[in-house]
Motif scaffolding. Structure first.
Motif, short mmCIF file in Angstrom:
data_model
loop_
_atom_site.label_atom_id
_atom_site.label_comp_id
_atom_site.label_asym_id
_atom_site.label_seq_id
_atom_site.Cartn_x
_atom_site.Cartn_y
_atom_site.Cartn_z
N ALA A 1 0.83 -1.20 0.00
CA ALA A 1 0.00 0.00 0.00
C ALA A 1 0.87 1.26 0.00
CB ALA A 1 -0.93 0.00 1.20
N CYS A 2 1.88 1.29 0.88
CA CYS A 2 2.68 2.53 0.98
C CYS A 2 4.04 2.41 0.30
CB CYS A 2 2.84 2.92 2.45
SG CYS A 2 3.99 1.84 3.35
N GLY A 3 4.66 1.23 0.37
CA GLY A 3 5.98 1.04 -0.27
C GLY A 3 7.14 1.59 0.53
N GLY B 1 7.38 1.25 4.39
CA GLY B 1 7.48 0.83 5.79
C GLY B 1 6.45 1.42 6.74
N CYS C 1 2.73 1.14 6.44
CA CYS C 1 1.42 0.48 6.63
C CYS C 1 1.57 -0.94 7.19
CB CYS C 1 0.66 0.44 5.32
SG CYS C 1 1.34 -0.70 4.10
N LEU C 2 2.76 -1.51 7.13
CA LEU C 2 3.08 -2.86 7.59
C LEU C 2 2.28 -3.94 6.84
CD1 LEU C 2 3.40 -2.18 11.44
CD2 LEU C 2 5.08 -1.84 9.64
N CYS D 1 3.09 -5.44 4.02
CA CYS D 1 3.85 -6.33 3.13
C CYS D 1 4.74 -7.28 3.93
CB CYS D 1 4.69 -5.48 2.19
SG CYS D 1 5.90 -4.49 3.08
N CYS E 1 8.90 -4.07 1.48
CA CYS E 1 9.23 -2.76 0.91
C CYS E 1 10.45 -2.12 1.56
CB CYS E 1 8.05 -1.80 0.97
SG CYS E 1 7.58 -1.33 2.65
S1 FES Z 1 3.90 -1.58 1.78
FE1 FES Z 1 3.50 -0.44 3.55
S2 FES Z 1 4.91 -1.30 4.95
FE2 FES Z 1 5.45 -2.26 3.09
#
Ligand code: FES
Ligand SMILES: Cc1cc2nc3c(=O)[nH]c(=O)nc-3n(C[C@H](O)[C@H](O)[C@H](O)COP(=O)(O)OP(=O)(O)OC[C@H]3O[C@@H](n4cnc5c(N)ncnc54)[C@H](O)[C@@H]3O)c2cc1C
Length: 269
Positions: free
Chosen positions: A232-234, A236, A238-239, A241, A257
């Motif tokens: 979602a964020c790429g 670190g 949103c956690l 991935c 990510c």
């Molecule tokens: S995509 Fe959000 S923490 Fe990895």
């Protein structure tokens, strides 16, 4: 393998130079993206805003590996899977697109004599930049590339790899329509490098990378794998991935990510 690249990441509004279909449902997009082209390393990726840069639909950006860098241009090779990539495939030259990059750690390019790049399906995307980079920065080392696809029509960028003055380029297809009739891992199995002498870098479907990792463990070859996860964020925040670290299960998560996307195979399997 965590590296702090956050200070180099920027949200860059880049102009599309070309966005063409190179195989059924597979596109190569070229962007004029100077700050990214000067700082990115092989294995890093971009979070691309696939819709109009002034509107929030789709809300979430999509992650894509840096496929190639040439001068000020950066290329992405992507497969149309769902709504985001469908929208991206309709983008026209001259349009501006918002790219958060470079993200992730990238491959750790070790200084052993031999390097072997093993790609399957769209997993070949980050490997062209890697092959070029090793050739340029370690002229005395050998570079072998093994590429696998389901069928000949899905083999992409072969000429680009072939023009990198490689020490070996071998191909496998599941249906035998090009190269070796079988799996790309069978090509790796045939190689006769001795213990510790080769660095293997792999990207592709998870079962393929797992098989590569296990083979490298047996032969005592260094192995890195580039993982995919829904992001979602790429960066670190949103956690979303998370993958569990080998042996620690739910006790210790790594984030694809920010800790990856490239991991030492032994950290995961
Ligand atoms: S995509 Fe959000 S923490 Fe990895
Ligand atoms: C670090 C990283 C680098 C990537 N590099 C490339 C690349 O160079 N070229 C490329 O074609 N693709 C790459 N991907 C995968 C790419 O991000 C997804 O295919 C894309 O986000 C799909 O978006 P969509 O809106 O079209 O599909 P969606 O509608 O979001 O999903 C369609 C289908 O694809 C699956 N999917 C979506 N995202 C992913 C994902 N990240 N991993 C596995 N399955 C997914 C969904 O579960 C669903 O089944 C990469 C992913 C990561 C994490």
């Amino acid at each position: 393998m965590k590296q702090d690249m956050s200070s180099l990441s920027r949200d860059i509004l880049s102009t599309i130079v070309e966005n063409k279909e190179v195989a059924p449902d597979i596109y190569l997009m070229t962007l004029e993206a100077k700050p990214i082209s000067t700082v990115a390393k092989p294995g890093q990726f971009a979070m691309i805003k696939v819709g109009d840069s002034h509107c929030d639909d789709p809300l979430l950006r999509r992650p894509f590996s840096i496929h190639n860098i040439s001068g000020d241009t950066v290329q992405f090779l992507y497969k149309v899977l769902g709504r985001g990539t469908q929208i991206l495939s309709a983008a026209k030259p001259g349009m501006e697109i918002s790219c958060l990059a470079p993200l992730g750690n990238g491959f750790n390019i070790l200084s052993n004599k031999s390097h072997c790049l093993v790609g399957g399906g769209m997993g070949i995307a980050p490997l062209l930049f890697l092959a070029k980079y090793i050739r340029k920065n370690q002229p005395g080392s050998s570079v072998h590339v093994l590429l696998g696809a389901r069928t000949q029509k899905e083999l992409i960028a072969i000429e680009d790899f072939a023009s990198q003055n490689l020490d070996g380029l071998e191909i496998a297809t599941d249906d035998g329509t090009a190269g070796h009739y079988g799996l790309v891992t069978e090509l790796l199995e045939k190689q006769a490098w001795s213990t510790g002498e080769v660095n293997v870098y792999s990207c592709g479907p998870e079962p393929m990378m797992k098989a590569v990792a296990h083979l490298c463990q047996k032969r005592k070859w260094h192995c890195q794998v580039s993982l995919e996860a829904l992001m979602a964020c790429g960066m670190g925040a949103c956690l979303g991935c998370a993958v569990s670290q080998k042996g620690l299960g739910a006790k210790k998560y790594l984030h694809v990510c920010s800790d990856g996307p490239v991991f030492s195979a032994g950290e995961i399997w």
